[in-house]
Design a protein around this motif. Sequence first.
Motif, short mmCIF file in Angstrom:
data_model
loop_
_atom_site.label_atom_id
_atom_site.label_comp_id
_atom_site.label_asym_id
_atom_site.label_seq_id
_atom_site.Cartn_x
_atom_site.Cartn_y
_atom_site.Cartn_z
N TYR A 1 -17.24 81.02 48.12
CA TYR A 1 -17.54 82.15 49.00
C TYR A 1 -18.00 83.32 48.13
CZ TYR A 1 -16.77 86.17 52.10
OH TYR A 1 -16.93 87.31 52.83
N THR A 2 -18.99 84.07 48.63
CA THR A 2 -19.39 85.31 47.97
C THR A 2 -19.71 86.36 49.02
OG1 THR A 2 -21.76 84.81 47.87
CG2 THR A 2 -20.42 84.13 45.97
N GLU A 3 -19.45 87.59 48.66
CA GLU A 3 -19.86 88.72 49.49
C GLU A 3 -20.16 89.89 48.56
OE1 GLU A 3 -18.20 91.89 52.83
OE2 GLU A 3 -16.80 90.51 51.88
N GLN A 4 -21.34 90.44 48.70
CA GLN A 4 -21.66 91.71 48.06
C GLN A 4 -21.73 92.72 49.19
OE1 GLN A 4 -25.45 92.23 45.92
NE2 GLN A 4 -24.19 93.20 44.35
N VAL A 5 -20.80 93.67 49.21
CA VAL A 5 -20.72 94.63 50.30
C VAL A 5 -21.98 95.49 50.28
CG1 VAL A 5 -19.35 96.49 51.32
CG2 VAL A 5 -18.20 94.56 50.20
N SER A 6 -22.66 95.53 51.41
CA SER A 6 -23.98 96.19 51.44
C SER A 6 -23.91 97.70 51.30
CB SER A 6 -24.72 95.81 52.72
OG SER A 6 -23.99 96.22 53.85
N GLU A 7 -22.83 98.32 51.75
CA GLU A 7 -22.62 99.77 51.59
C GLU A 7 -21.37 99.95 50.73
OE1 GLU A 7 -22.23 103.57 51.24
OE2 GLU A 7 -24.05 102.85 52.23
N ILE A 8 -21.54 100.52 49.56
CA ILE A 8 -20.48 100.61 48.56
C ILE A 8 -19.21 101.28 49.10
CG2 ILE A 8 -19.88 101.57 46.29
CD1 ILE A 8 -22.96 101.39 45.70
N THR A 9 -19.36 102.21 50.03
CA THR A 9 -18.20 102.94 50.54
C THR A 9 -17.40 102.15 51.57
OG1 THR A 9 -19.51 104.02 52.26
CG2 THR A 9 -19.31 105.16 50.13
N GLU A 10 -17.85 100.94 51.92
CA GLU A 10 -17.15 100.11 52.90
C GLU A 10 -16.32 99.03 52.21
OE1 GLU A 10 -20.07 98.70 55.69
OE2 GLU A 10 -20.57 100.74 56.32
N GLU A 11 -15.31 98.54 52.91
CA GLU A 11 -14.43 97.51 52.38
C GLU A 11 -15.04 96.12 52.60
OE1 GLU A 11 -10.15 98.03 53.24
OE2 GLU A 11 -10.78 99.90 54.21
N PRO A 12 -14.59 95.15 51.80
CA PRO A 12 -15.06 93.78 51.99
C PRO A 12 -14.49 93.17 53.28
CG PRO A 12 -13.40 93.85 50.26
CD PRO A 12 -13.67 95.27 50.68
N ASN A 13 -15.01 92.02 53.64
CA ASN A 13 -14.57 91.30 54.83
C ASN A 13 -13.35 90.44 54.46
OD1 ASN A 13 -14.19 89.62 57.02
ND2 ASN A 13 -16.37 89.29 57.37
N TYR A 14 -12.16 91.03 54.57
CA TYR A 14 -10.92 90.35 54.18
C TYR A 14 -10.71 89.08 54.96
CZ TYR A 14 -10.01 94.98 52.22
OH TYR A 14 -10.10 96.18 51.54
N GLU A 15 -10.98 89.13 56.27
CA GLU A 15 -10.74 87.97 57.11
C GLU A 15 -11.59 86.77 56.69
OE1 GLU A 15 -8.13 87.63 59.14
OE2 GLU A 15 -7.68 89.63 58.38
#
Length: 166
Positions: free
Chosen positions: A145-159
């Motif tokens: 799994y990978t996620e690069q959060v598109s807006e730095i000020t937002e949290e990752p998708n924990y779920e």
Amino acid sequence: MSTVTLKGNPVTTSGVLPKTGTDAPNFKLVATDLSSRSLNDYIGLRVVLNIFPSIDTGTCAQSVRTFNEKASQLDNTKVLCISKDLPFALARFCGAEGLENVESLSDFRDGNFGKSYGLTFVDGPLEGLHSRCVVVLNEDAEVIYTEQVSEITEEPNYEAVINTLS
């Protein structure tokens, strides 16, 4: 290269995250006791790489707190919180917060982790720091799994991370 935003302004990273189904790049990072850790230290465990710019920002701190809480519920799983912060800052934060279910690691010495994972900012006000990303590895250090959060000020998708490990 990838582009994310910081408060709506585009910021570029040095590359792209490793692809799902590939072997994770090896790394050498510094633990809070100044010892070295590599990917080989975690073979046989499922690993969540919680990567962020700096522990001294609200969103980064919250991601460490949230993964600390969620990590206690996961079998055979280690959460590594990785930034370019000095190991002393990471130890201070986790100690003050009583966080014991995550391991903090620093890429301050040479930045090779950020380079090999393609997530170092190459422009913008955070140039040289890491993009907010999550990479999940199986017991054989394969990327699942990978996620690069598109807006730095937002949290990752924990779920999504937890669902990948369930």
